[in-house]
Design a protein around this motif. Structure first.
Motif, PDB file in Angstrom:
ATOM      1  N   GLN A 259     -86.558 -29.630 -95.750  1.00  0.00           N
ATOM      2  CA  GLN A 259     -87.797 -29.097 -95.185  1.00  0.00           C
ATOM      3  C   GLN A 259     -88.732 -30.233 -94.751  1.00  0.00           C
ATOM      4  O   GLN A 259     -89.344 -30.177 -93.680  1.00  0.00           O
ATOM      5  CB  GLN A 259     -88.493 -28.204 -96.213  1.00  0.00           C
ATOM      6  N   ALA A 263     -89.996 -30.976 -90.925  1.00  0.00           N
ATOM      7  CA  ALA A 263     -91.445 -31.016 -90.642  1.00  0.00           C
ATOM      8  C   ALA A 263     -91.831 -32.318 -89.935  1.00  0.00           C
ATOM      9  O   ALA A 263     -92.641 -32.321 -88.994  1.00  0.00           O
ATOM     10  CB  ALA A 263     -92.233 -30.853 -91.945  1.00  0.00           C
ATOM     11  N   GLN A 267     -93.527 -32.668 -86.196  1.00  0.00           N
ATOM     12  CA  GLN A 267     -94.787 -33.357 -85.947  1.00  0.00           C
ATOM     13  C   GLN A 267     -94.630 -34.429 -84.865  1.00  0.00           C
ATOM     14  O   GLN A 267     -95.502 -34.607 -84.003  1.00  0.00           O
ATOM     15  CB  GLN A 267     -95.315 -33.987 -87.238  1.00  0.00           C
TER      16      GLN A 267
END
Length: 965
Positions: A259, A263, A267
């Motif tokens: 995860q 992420a 970004q």
């Protein structure tokens, strides 16, 4: 009795590791009332010893190796076991408690290479171990890595991340879910199916019935054990739930890392998005990668070309290496054919056919076509070997199996049967041709078909059985005996050797063809066995004709050699050709019969139908009849020569050795016919035919008459015709005639007496003994043979007796009349009698001489001969007295004296005829009236008897007893 119903829900993991609720414990148990100890019972609260591990097997292995742990105090049950670690890894999930001294589990992927085995129980706490386990690290092999061994693809761990996977609890489900001893019920399965329709006792089934399971496996289990089982189920359910949760907990870090990575990427993409002119970051990255790829292609194009070429070469070599079996197969087939390894060739061909028989690859098709060419040549080679003669049954079966495995066209087995049949017929015909061709060579020379020096059947039989006929003849025991036998006998033995050596394998080949045992498992799978059986049923009549042809050929060849009269002219030209002018003796015919019988028994042992062997039975019957008739005919010839063996030596009974020799000759003849006349299994009596009976009876009577003729010839031989011989006298009384000495040759009269004595012996003893022997050996006309023989010998006896009486009585009778009237004697004018005159004494001396001659030969003939002579003398005396016209007193007294003296001297040999003659002679004389005359007559008679006492002693009844005929 009481009933306890307990229900609970146990979750078993399904194939995806998810818990699955199953209502599996609805216990219906009927048990005996037992006393349960209260909670405060010391027996339940007593402290226990800590667990102690004393052994583990195996003591080393890779992760997930199944091991057996042994020790002490390892728990009171599955519920008591709360901890198990090996090399620091918790193995409780895979543990299966077996007993207080045994636990079975699987070793997990521990970090330590070597460590102890620690068992923890509720009752004993943490345990100790006296042994250790060595954990072997498994080599990680990628999917593109090469390995010399096969890699087990059961992934207990992830090879990419080295992270342990959770193991499905369902895969480790115990075979005994209750954890207690199973006691199978005796309730029939059908009853359980009736009681629980649509349900099952298998706890893995969706229709599982706990009641069915308990009745089937724990019908006699106690209540305490069932309570322990319920606790085990609760514990297993809790552990499985905990195991699933532990699986999720163990993967949380991985989920979090993934995860976080996603992420961060998100970004970055958001920061370098589509605001800038150059485009997105991914597009720029793609362009950079494309340029780098083009630059690399330019730099390494030559290298990559060489690499592609090397890869092609490598791929070609790999193909050659991978399919080298096919490419090397033509050469291997050729090599194995030369070595005779046909099984290897067939196996390789079957393998190639299954792999490349329908291939579309041109190279493979070309190589396979070459293989088919070699296999076709092999089929032709094997067929030639199969049809080659001679060959053994083993080789024939082997070649047939090879051809069937190679799917040869046609029916090789039947072709082999036809070839063998033709070969047997050729052997039989060649055997006959060889013997006929060499018939003019050395007598009895035996030529083996293949130069085999082994002894033939007759040679083997002659070493075990003696052949007798006539004079105790026995076959020589030397090895060259078979070269001394007649050609026909040796031929029959060689012919039967051919048949009994070839036909059994021929018959067994047919039986194997019928039952399909000629083919291998490949042939059975391909349906060749059924096809063979079908062909055999269709060709059964053809094979029967083959056997019939062999049997008929055998019989006709034997008939052509021994019974040519039973064949037609055409058959004689085919199966005859023998130029032997002399007929075989009964001895050799008996040997031939024995040989044919042995052959028949050998063929019958093959279970050949009797109707096919009937021609051999018919041949045996004809041979037996022929042997009987020939033997009797040859015996007649032998009996003719017995006259030459007469030595005229008589025994105490006046018998020479000739009757005994004749009887011995006949007995030995019958003994030599014993095997011929004996009926073996399936044979009939040779006397079943009336023609044979009459012919045998005729020949036997002929033999008797031949011997009687021999006796008659011996009685009429002159001295010049008689061989120099000696006549011995063996009697109890002293020799009465010193003139007969040791070198005395029998006179004609003596020969007549000896033959008469032999005739009497034949009638009273020999013929009766032979009749018993005839009956014993199965002759049916014994009474006729005996009757005709006795009649013939009696006729000879009468003729010889009359001849002898004529020779002896006539001189005595002829001397009476001249003696009576010697010196001009006159019955009318004579002196008073003073005694018996000399003529009468001379007559008595002549009778005594005859007595001595007969007595010397046979005492039994004395009464018969002397009685007949006395009859002639008395008849002559009666005639002479009756011819006298008148007597004076002295003449009458003289005549009465002489007649009475003669009558009294031979009184023991008087018969009714002689008494009548003497009575008539006395009646012709005048009667004596005065006492003086009677007294004088008595005195003169006594004087005569006293003076000739010694001479007349032979006439005394005590010395000879007459024998009635």
């Amino acid at each position: 009795m009481f009933c306890i119903i307990y229900s609970d829900t146990i979750n078993f993991g399904d194939s995806y590791g998810q818990p699955k609720p199953l209502n599996i414990l609805q216990l219906i148990v009927v048990a005996d009332i037992r006393t349960v100890p209260p909670p405060g019972n010391p027996a339940m609260s007593r402290s226990r010893q800590p667990p102690l591990v004393t052994g583990i097997s195996p003591n080393e292995g890779t992760p997930w190796t199944k091991v057996t742990i042994r020790g002490e105090n390892l728990g009171t049950g599955p519920a008591d076991l709360i901890g198990l670690s090996i090399c620091g890894h918790n193995c409780l999930l895979t543990a299966e408690w077996m007993s207080a001294s045994k636990i079975v589990c699987r070793v997990g992927p521990a970090k330590d290479d070597k460590g102890e085995i620690i068992v923890t129980t509720k009752s004993g706490g943490d345990g100790t171990s006296t042994v250790s386990f060595k954990l072997l690290k498994t080599e990680k092999i990628g999917i593109l890595d090469q390995s010399a061994v096969w890699v087990d693809e059961m992934n207990y761990y992830d090879m990419r991340t080295d992270r342990n996977k959770g193991i499905s609890p369902l895969s480790l489900r115990p075979a005994n879910p209750l954890g207690i001893d199973i006691d199978k019920s005796k309730v029939p399965q059908k009853d359980l199916e009736t009681m629980f329709p649509g349900m099952s006792g298998d706890f893995t089934s969706e229709n599982f019935s706990a009641t069915w399971y308990l009745i089937e496996n724990h019908s006699t289990t106690s209540f305490d054990q069932l309570r322990v089982a319920a606790n085990n189920l609760r514990k297993q359910a809790n552990k499985k739930n905990e195991g699933s949760l532990a699986y999720v907990k163990g993967g949380l870090s991985t989920f979090f890392e993934a995860q976080d990575a996603l992420a961060a990427i998100h970004q970055k993409l958001e920061a370098d998005g589509t605001e800038k002119v150059e485009g997105s970051m991914t597009q720029r990255l793609k362009n950079v990668l494309n340029r780098a790829s083009e630059t690399a292609d330019t730099l390494f194009q030559e290298v990559l070309g060489r690499k592609d070429k090397a890869d092609s070469t490598r791929n070609a070599l790999n193909v050659l290496q991978r399919f080298k079996f096919l490419f090397n197969l033509p050469l291997n087939i050729e090599r194995n054919i030369h070595k005779g390894d046909y099984d290897v060739v067939i196996n390789d061909y079957e393998k190639a056919k299954s792999l490349f028989g329908n291939t579309e690859v041109q190279v493979f098709r070309k190589v396979y076509a070459e293989v088919e060419t070699r296999i076709s040549a092999l089929r032709s080679l094997l067929l030639d070997k199969l049809l080659e003669t001679p060959s053994t049954l083993h080789d024939q079966k082997r070649y047939i199996r090879y051809l069937s495995d190679l799917h040869a066209p046609g029916d090789p087995a039947w072709q082999c049967i036809v070839a063998q049949h033709k070969w047997i017929l050729e052997l039989m015909q060649n055997c006959k041709d060889n013997y006929v061709k060499n018939q003019k060579g050395p007598h009895g020379a035996v030529l083996d078909l293949e130069g085999d020096p082994r002894p033939s059947a007759v040679a083997r039989l002659s070493q075990t059985a003696s052949l007798k006929r006539g004079s105790s003849f026995q076959a020589p025991a030397d090895a060259s005996w078979r070269f001394k036998g007649p050609q026909q006998v040796s031929f029959v033995e060689s012919l039967t050797d051919v048949v009994i050596s070839q036909l059994p394998n021929f018959w067994k080949l047919w039986i194997s063809y019928v039952n399909g045992s000629l083919f291998s498992e490949t042939g059975e799978k391909s349906g060749q066995v059924e096809k063979s059986k079908k062909n055999a049923r269709q060709r059964q009549n053809d094979f029967k004709k083959m056997i019939e042809e062999v049997m008929h050929r055998l019989v006709k060849l034997v008939r052509g050699a021994l019974l040519p009269s039973t064949l037609t002219e055409l058959e004689l030209r085919l199966y005859g050709g023998w130029e032997s002018k002399t007929e075989l003796s009964g001895l050799w015919l008996t040997q031939v019969i024995h040989t044919v019988r042995v052959s028949h028994e050998a063929l019958a042992a093959l279970e050949i139908p009797n109707d096919l062997l009937q021609v051999i039975q018919d041949l045996l019957l004809d041979l037996r009849i022929h042997c009987l008739l020939v033997t009797l005919q040859q015996t007649a010839e032998d009996v003719k020569r017995l006259a030459e063996k007469e030595d005229w030596v008589v025994d105490n009974e006046g018998i020479t050795s000739l009757p005994a020799q004749f009887e011995q000759c006949m007995v030995q003849t019958l003994q030599s016919l014993k095997e011929t006349m004996e009926c073996k299994s399936g044979e009939i009596s040779i006397f079943q035919s009336e023609r044979t009976q009459d012919r045998a009876c005729e020949l036997c009577v002929g033999i008797m008459k031949v011997f009687i003729n021999c006796l008659e010839q011996l009685s009429t031989k002159t001295d010049g015709d008689i061989d120099t011989s000696h006549m011995s006298v063996d009697i109890a009384s002293p020799d009465l005639f010193s003139s007969i000495h040791e070198d005395f040759s029998p006179s004609l009269e003596q020969r007549l007496l000896i033959i008469l004595s032999n005739c009497q012996h034949l009638e009273k003893h020999t013929f009766l003994n032979l009749a018993d022997h005839f009956e014993k050996h199965g002759f049916l006309s014994t009474e006729k043979i005996t009757r005709v023989s006795v009649e013939s010998v009696r006729e000879l006896d009468e003729r010889l007796f009359e001849s002898y009486i004529e020779k002896k009585a006539d001189p005595i009778v002829g001397s009476l009349e001249p003696g009576i009237y010697a010196g001009y004697f006159d019955w009318k004018d004579c002196l008073p009698p003073t005694g018996v005159r000399n003529y009468l004494k001379e007559a008595l001396v002549n009778i005594i001489t005859v007595h001595a001659e007969v007595f010397t030969v046979s005492k039994e003939l004395v009464p018969r001969v002397l009685s007949r002579i006395v009859e002639s003398v008395s008849e002559e005396m009666s005639r002479l007295m009756q011819c006298v016209s008148s007597f004076s007193k002295n003449g009458a007294l003289q005549a009465r004296l002489e007649i009475c003296a003669l009558r009294d001297a031979i009184a023991c040999y008087l018969t009714a005829e002689s008494n009548t003659s003497f009575k008539q002679a006395l009646e012709a004389l005048p009667q004596l009236h005065s006492g003086a005359d009677k007294k004088l007559l008595e005195e003169l008679l006594n004087k005569f008897k006293s003076s000739m006492h010694l001479q007349l002693a032979c006439f005394q009844p005590s010395s000879v007893l007459p024998v009635k005929r």
